[in-house]
Design a protein around this motif. Sequence first.
Motif, PDB file in Angstrom:
ATOM      1  N   ASN A  42      46.539  32.317  34.111  1.00 53.62           N
ATOM      2  CA  ASN A  42      47.238  33.508  33.631  1.00 53.62           C
ATOM      3  C   ASN A  42      46.311  34.710  33.729  1.00 53.62           C
ATOM      4  OD1 ASN A  42      46.011  34.184  30.804  1.00 53.62           O
ATOM      5  ND2 ASN A  42      46.373  31.970  30.745  1.00 53.62           N
ATOM      6  N   ALA A  43      46.928  35.882  33.807  1.00 55.32           N
ATOM      7  CA  ALA A  43      46.178  37.096  34.121  1.00 55.32           C
ATOM      8  C   ALA A  43      45.188  37.486  33.031  1.00 55.32           C
ATOM      9  CB  ALA A  43      47.152  38.246  34.387  1.00 55.32           C
ATOM     10  N   GLU A  48      39.437  38.163  31.831  1.00 53.40           N
ATOM     11  CA  GLU A  48      38.282  37.936  30.954  1.00 53.40           C
ATOM     12  C   GLU A  48      37.184  37.185  31.692  1.00 53.40           C
ATOM     13  OE1 GLU A  48      37.183  35.576  26.787  1.00 53.40           O
ATOM     14  OE2 GLU A  48      39.279  36.067  27.251  1.00 53.40           O
ATOM     15  N   ALA A  49      37.572  36.140  32.444  1.00 49.57           N
ATOM     16  CA  ALA A  49      36.591  35.357  33.193  1.00 49.57           C
ATOM     17  C   ALA A  49      35.943  36.192  34.290  1.00 49.57           C
ATOM     18  CB  ALA A  49      37.254  34.115  33.791  1.00 49.57           C
ATOM     19  N   ALA A  50      36.737  37.010  34.979  1.00 47.42           N
ATOM     20  CA  ALA A  50      36.183  37.863  36.030  1.00 47.42           C
ATOM     21  C   ALA A  50      35.188  38.864  35.446  1.00 47.42           C
ATOM     22  CB  ALA A  50      37.308  38.599  36.750  1.00 47.42           C
ATOM     23  N   GLY A  90      40.239  25.786  25.083  1.00 47.63           N
ATOM     24  CA  GLY A  90      41.152  24.653  25.216  1.00 47.63           C
ATOM     25  C   GLY A  90      42.385  24.988  26.021  1.00 47.63           C
ATOM     26  N   ARG A  91      42.247  25.941  26.956  1.00 51.89           N
ATOM     27  CA  ARG A  91      43.399  26.380  27.745  1.00 51.89           C
ATOM     28  C   ARG A  91      43.380  25.696  29.103  1.00 51.89           C
ATOM     29  NH1 ARG A  91      42.041  32.731  26.743  1.00 51.89           N
ATOM     30  NH2 ARG A  91      42.279  32.751  24.497  1.00 51.89           N
ATOM     31  N   ALA A  96      52.007  29.975  35.567  1.00 55.52           N
ATOM     32  CA  ALA A  96      51.577  29.980  36.960  1.00 55.52           C
ATOM     33  C   ALA A  96      51.311  31.382  37.454  1.00 55.52           C
ATOM     34  CB  ALA A  96      52.652  29.314  37.834  1.00 55.52           C
ATOM     35  N   GLY A  97      50.295  31.505  38.282  1.00 52.72           N
ATOM     36  CA  GLY A  97      50.008  32.780  38.925  1.00 52.72           C
ATOM     37  C   GLY A  97      50.606  32.797  40.313  1.00 52.72           C
TER      38      GLY A  97
END
Length: 204
Positions: A42-43, A48-50, A90-91, A96-97
Amino acid sequence: MNALQERQWVESARQGDQEAFERLVRAYEKRVFALTLRMCGNAEDAAEAAQEAFLAVWQGLKFFRGEASFSTWLYRLASNACVDLLRREGRHRAAAGPSLNDEELDLAAADPAPTPQEAAERAELRQQIEAGLQQLSLEYRQVLVLREMHQLSYEEIGQTLNLDPGTVKSRISRGRKRLRKILLENGNFSARPPSKGTEEEGCQ
């Protein structure tokens, strides 16, 4: 951006040049976000990860010695950021992207001018594949995203994930089989005749 220009920006950024670093971010942000979106599903989590990945790049540039390419190092940090976020929160399943261009499932050779019905069917299949991808474990999702979407070689994936090429090849093979099994079990994918290039593999 050519390789020489990238090396110049990396070297300048290592010396603390924020403008050079911003150029690197602009050059890679779309590809990194595409990777994190496939990994996270998910976006919001992907963004956040990027962001964490680029922060890690800025903090670690002074230690970057160029043993691997900058893009390989960046993808490693982005992949690690996704794994850390997913394990922390825990995700493991999410919305879906965009679609996964999976060569093993024969999506790469799409007709450049499909009919509206064919386009709709392909879009639905890609959504189903993306949903199946989110059901895979992180170790299989990682290698499939890097291989199928970013077209990295086994060696490049090994450098990114600190794995030997044999392990990479094994995980890709098992990941594809598990993804196909998920789709078949969910009734979302009908087995099609093997292509000429994969016929022998399917008979083994």
